[in-house]
Enzyme design. Structure first.
Site, PDB file in Angstrom:
ATOM      1  N   TYR A   1     -52.916  66.401 -22.251  1.00  0.00           N
ATOM      2  CA  TYR A   1     -51.731  65.969 -23.014  1.00  0.00           C
ATOM      3  C   TYR A   1     -51.380  67.016 -24.073  1.00  0.00           C
ATOM      4  O   TYR A   1     -51.578  68.211 -23.856  1.00  0.00           O
ATOM      5  CB  TYR A   1     -51.952  64.585 -23.651  1.00  0.00           C
TER       6      TYR A   1
ATOM      7  N   SER B   1     -53.722  58.951 -15.345  1.00  0.00           N
ATOM      8  CA  SER B   1     -53.017  60.243 -15.235  1.00  0.00           C
ATOM      9  C   SER B   1     -53.736  61.298 -14.412  1.00  0.00           C
ATOM     10  O   SER B   1     -53.129  62.305 -14.044  1.00  0.00           O
ATOM     11  CB  SER B   1     -52.791  60.818 -16.618  1.00  0.00           C
TER      12      SER B   1
HETATM   13  O1  DON Z   1     -48.086  54.304 -18.691  1.00  0.00           O
HETATM   14  C1  DON Z   1     -48.341  55.116 -17.867  1.00  0.00           C
HETATM   15  O2  DON Z   1     -47.519  55.781 -17.278  1.00  0.00           O
HETATM   16  C2  DON Z   1     -49.792  55.315 -17.642  1.00  0.00           C
HETATM   17  N1  DON Z   1     -50.357  54.367 -16.791  1.00  0.00           N
HETATM   18  C3  DON Z   1     -50.087  56.746 -17.531  1.00  0.00           C
HETATM   19  C4  DON Z   1     -51.480  57.053 -17.421  1.00  0.00           C
HETATM   20  C5  DON Z   1     -52.082  58.020 -18.337  1.00  0.00           C
HETATM   21  O3  DON Z   1     -53.265  58.207 -18.198  1.00  0.00           O
HETATM   22  C6  DON Z   1     -51.319  58.713 -19.414  1.00  0.00           C
HETATM   23  N2  DON Z   1     -50.793  59.909 -18.995  1.00  0.00           N
HETATM   24  N3  DON Z   1     -50.576  60.973 -19.036  1.00  0.00           N
END
Ligand code: DON
Length: 304
Positions: free
Chosen positions: A240, A61
């Site tokens: 978050y 993210s």
């Molecule tokens: O599942 C997803 O979209 C992740 N790969 C997102 C990554 C993350 O760090 C969570 N996000 N805010």
């Protein structure tokens, strides 16, 4: 400084036991749970590190702040924020609920998944390949590291398991928030999450923002206005649905990722990169947050 960092890593290493490594994407669970590292670049070009600051992990993210910079450069602030809001949600990063129920009719902010997918759709380029290449080149420039690349195993895992992200992408397309090809937007998003970095790379990104968008060479890559937007959104939405508590406890604009990374910006002073893949329930590095809290107190880094 190096002694302080070494002590903080040692002191907080035990906290890695309190969390879990992300496992909802195949391969992410291969990370070493008890890894912890921190790196700092200060504005005077000094650098300090301790622990696992050279270990590679996926940016996840944290890439959302970088795609947002490029999308604003490509389209202007007004257009981007006509499609995505600037408000924290208080919901988990992958939540879908507010997309339809809120009267807002656009994702709340660019740092939740729905907002980030919309942002990725706005990056200029003929197709997904060109859009992503432009983003990768942009991130290589900011980190001053030409070797950065995608971890293709993780990218495949993201793409194969990313059904909720797909659902949000198609919903955004139905609402006219995404104007181009949805699959292209999703492909850019899955790839950007899968770029491998180290805590050292993250500290460079932090330094770039601490300098309000300037590289070590003095080149101004993004305007101070864009840098301010990014830092502000990091405070309100970067950790978050724990961003409020993090602001009170640490008080430094930061963005986390489920790979265990955190990038922190002390405006005008330093960039900090943290790596600790053991995550708390909200998806933030459990030992990393504890380390940052102590570092902030020790050096009086809170911006408030
Ligand atoms: O599942 C997803 O979209 C992740 N790969 C997102 C990554 C993350 O760090 C969570 N996000 N805010």
């Amino acid at each position: 400084m190096e002694d302080l960092l070494r002590n903080l890593v040692k002191k907080n290493l035990g906290k890695t036991k309190l969390g879990e490594v992300a496992n909802y994407i195949p391969e992410l669970d291969k990370a070493k749970k008890d890894a912890l590292g921190v790196y700092i670049y200060n504005i005077d070009q000094e650098e300090f590190g301790a622990g696992d600051y050279d270990v590679k992990f996926t940016i996840q993210s944290i890439s959302k702040i970088l795609s947002l910079m490029l999308a604003i450069l490509d389209n202007g602030e007004e257009y981007v924020f006509s499609k995505v809001g600037m408000e924290p949600t208080g919901d988990p990063f992958n939540s879908i609920t507010k997309l339809e129920t809120s009267s807002r009719k656009k994702p709340y902010n660019p740092l939740i998944n729905a907002g980030a997918i919309a942002v990725s759709s706005m990056i200029h380029g003929r197709d997904a390949r060109e859009k992503f290449q432009r983003l990768l080149d942009f991130i290589r420039k900011i980190t001053e590291d030409e070797t950065l690349d995608v971890n293709y195993k993780i990218y495949c895992g993201e793409s194969e398991t990313g059904n909720k992200n797909r659902a949000m992408g198609y919903f955004l397309k139905s609402q006219g928030i995404i104007e181009g090809n949805v699959e292209d937007a999703l492909d850019v998003y899955f790839k950007q999450c899968s770029i491998e970095v180290t805590a050292k790379n993250l500290a460079k990104i932090g330094l770039f923002l601490a300098r309000s968008g300037k590289l070590s060479s003095g080149e101004q890559v993004i305007s101070t206005r864009i840098a301010t937007i990014i830092k502000t959104l990091m405070v309100t939405c970067g950790m978050y649905d724990n961003s409020g508590e993090f602001a009170v406890r640490v008080g430094i604009p930061s963005k986390s990722g489920v790979g265990g990374g955190i990038v922190s910006v002390v405006p005008g002073k330093m960039g900090i990169g943290v790596f600790g893949p053991s995550l708390d329930k909200k998806g933030n590095s459990v030992a990393g947050v504890a380390l940052l809290e102590e570092l902030s107190k020790e050096l009086n880094l809170t911006i408030f």
